[in-house]
Design a protein around this motif. Structure first.
Motif, mmCIF file in Angstrom:
data_model
loop_
_atom_site.group_PDB
_atom_site.id
_atom_site.type_symbol
_atom_site.label_atom_id
_atom_site.label_comp_id
_atom_site.label_asym_id
_atom_site.label_seq_id
_atom_site.Cartn_x
_atom_site.Cartn_y
_atom_site.Cartn_z
ATOM 1 N N ARG A 189 -25.373 0.692 15.383
ATOM 2 C CA ARG A 189 -24.744 1.631 15.807
ATOM 3 C C ARG A 189 -24.015 1.206 17.195
ATOM 4 O O ARG A 189 -24.450 0.447 17.750
ATOM 5 C CB ARG A 189 -25.683 3.055 16.259
ATOM 6 N N SER B 278 -27.630 16.640 1.513
ATOM 7 C CA SER B 278 -28.573 15.602 0.767
ATOM 8 C C SER B 278 -29.317 16.007 -0.258
ATOM 9 O O SER B 278 -30.055 15.080 -0.969
ATOM 10 C CB SER B 278 -29.544 15.006 1.938
ATOM 11 N N LEU C 198 -27.095 18.640 7.083
ATOM 12 C CA LEU C 198 -27.438 17.607 6.521
ATOM 13 C C LEU C 198 -28.435 17.579 5.463
ATOM 14 O O LEU C 198 -28.310 16.876 4.390
ATOM 15 C CB LEU C 198 -27.788 16.294 7.649
ATOM 16 N N HIS D 219 -28.399 8.091 11.876
ATOM 17 C CA HIS D 219 -28.207 9.173 10.424
ATOM 18 C C HIS D 219 -29.309 8.819 9.523
ATOM 19 O O HIS D 219 -30.166 9.740 9.147
ATOM 20 C CB HIS D 219 -27.073 8.675 9.821
ATOM 21 N N GLU D 220 -29.826 7.535 9.453
ATOM 22 C CA GLU D 220 -30.777 7.152 8.366
ATOM 23 C C GLU D 220 -32.106 7.711 8.733
ATOM 24 O O GLU D 220 -33.168 8.292 8.120
ATOM 25 C CB GLU D 220 -31.100 5.725 8.199
ATOM 26 N N ARG E 222 -26.959 20.855 12.658
ATOM 27 C CA ARG E 222 -26.123 19.708 11.857
ATOM 28 C C ARG E 222 -27.220 19.250 11.111
ATOM 29 O O ARG E 222 -27.049 18.727 10.041
ATOM 30 C CB ARG E 222 -25.843 18.822 13.009
ATOM 31 N N HIS F 129 -32.659 10.452 10.862
ATOM 32 C CA HIS F 129 -32.371 11.957 10.601
ATOM 33 C C HIS F 129 -33.008 12.224 9.121
ATOM 34 O O HIS F 129 -33.890 13.214 8.916
ATOM 35 C CB HIS F 129 -30.998 12.383 10.637
#
Length: 421
Positions: free
Chosen positions: A3, A58, A54, A25-26, A50, A28
């Motif tokens: 990032r 997913s 997600l 993100h991973e 959010r 999360h």
């Protein structure tokens, strides 16, 4: 996945409203995968919408389970009550909520402990009953009494769903191991089958009649292209009609299993086709045009039908020869008795002779559409010969019969009949 570095915060920077948003993100997803309580799933989603979105996108199991929505409602109600300054709250779930969950195909008895924790007064229970035919029974309990909601036979996998109060439960649906689903209506002990959803092709069958004597009345194909209609008593239903999406309709006769096509109504031109023969070997025998101007007749086995005759409203008749797809006109008979004869392959038939009721015979040469008269033989034996293109034939020679000449130099000779091709 790396990032981009964030700029250092200063004292004047406002604190983030969603601290979890700062994480990769991973990470999360790893956090969300570890949340196994529906209440915690709801709390995460409300704290960080959010993250909730997600999890749904997913496909995480807990967030797609119908109890996730239940947990969300409970948490929202708790927050609303807290905003009013009250600490008294009854989290008992409604009977409708629990019944709808039990009826859901995704429902699992593994989640009943969570339901009992959030709704101890009204809850779902599961137990295995029966000696020879063991079955898992789900009940809706209020205190010690409970209405039966679901019955799953352990050996076959068949599941029966019920509605109604204790002692008056009526079966409303049966789900089979192969995916087929039957739907029922009626009071306890008199439930009747009204619909069946087929898993193999997605079709739907509709039934009518009293319990134990239900008969198939309609079958709908999943693609919407065809609807079949049936008549007859239970166990002897026979198909009588099939309607298609393009508007055409097929009609059938015969007993169950040997229904045969007898008529087809065409949507595109409004015509009607008639069929003969046994089931599976039906052959086209007659075709009627919607305007009533023409009727065609066919002969030959199924799939090889060839047109042999066409009758017109004017009274004229055309006769054909040749195999299917290559049938050609060979003779045309007018209503007044005049007959025209043709030669040549399909689409290239040319008129070669015309016979008239008065005994006169005309002969033609030339390709289709350009046939020209070359000879005329009258009943009394006189013969006239012509040359020139179609419509411009001119008399070039006369042969006398019995010493007589043609009156008016042959002007009395008749033209050939007009023949429909």
């Amino acid at each position: 996945m790396s990032r981009s570095p964030r700029a250092a915060r200063t004292e004047e920077d406002a604190p983030p409203t969603d601290w979890l948003a700062e994480l990769p993100h991973e990470l999360h997803l790893r956090i969300l995968e570890g949340v196994d309580d529906f209440s915690d799933c709801a709390a995460f989603s409300l704290a960080s919408p959010r993250l909730g979105l997600l999890a749904l996108r997913s496909g995480l199991a807990r967030f797609k389970d119908p109890l996730f929505a239940v947990a969300m409602r409970i948490l929202l109600v708790e927050r609303f009550v807290a905003s009013l300054g009250s600490s008294i709250m009854d989290t008992t779930l409604s009977e409708d909520t629990l019944r709808r969950y039990a009826a859901d195909r995704r429902a699992s008895a593994d989640h009943f402990p969570w339901l009992a924790r959030v709704s101890p007064a009204l809850r779902l229970t599961s137990e295995v009953e029966g000696a020879e035919r063991r079955a898992e029974v789900w009940r809706l309990l209020r205190g010690e009494n409970g209405a039966q909601l679901r019955l799953r036979f352990l050996q076959s996998g068949q599941v029966k769903h019920f509605e109604g109060e204790r002692g008056a439960e009526r079966m409303v649906r049966t789900v089979f191991a192969n995916g087929n689903v039957k739907y029922y209506e009626g009071e306890q002990g008199a439930e009747r089958l009204v619909r069946m959803e087929l898993a193999d092709d997605g079709g739907v069958e509709h039934y009518e009649g009293e319990s134990g004597a239900e008969r198939l009345s309609r079958a709908e194909f999943a693609n919407g292209e065809e609807v079949q209609y049936y008549e007859g008593e239970s166990g002897a239903e026979r198909m009588v009609r099939a309607e298609y999406a393009d508007g055409s309709v097929q009609h059938y006769e015969g007993e169950r299993g040997v229904e045969r096509l007898v008529r087809m109504e065409l949507a595109d031109d409004g015509g009607v086709e008639h069929y003969e023969g046994e089931s599976g070997a039906e052959r086209l025998s007659r075709a009627e045009f919607a305007n009533g101007e023409e009727v065609q007749y066919y002969e030959g086995e199924s799939g090889a039908e060839r047109m042999v005759r066409a009758e017109f409203a004017t009274g004229s008749v055309q006769h054909y020869e040749g195999e299917k797809g290559a049938d050609r006109i060979v003779r045309a008979v007018r209503a007044d008795g005049a007959v025209a004869y043709f030669e040549g392959g399909q689409g290239a038939e040319r008129k070669v002779r015309a016979d008239f009721p008065n005994g006169e015979v005309q002969f033609f040469e030339g390709e289709r559409g350009a046939e020209r008269r070359v000879r005329v033989v009258r009943a009394d034996g006189a013969v006239a010969y012509f040359e020139g293109g179609q419509g411009a034939e001119r008399l070039v020679r006369k042969e006398f019969a019995n010493g007589k000449e043609f009156p008016n130099g042959g002007a009395a000779l008749l033209r050939a009949p007009e023949v429909r091709s």
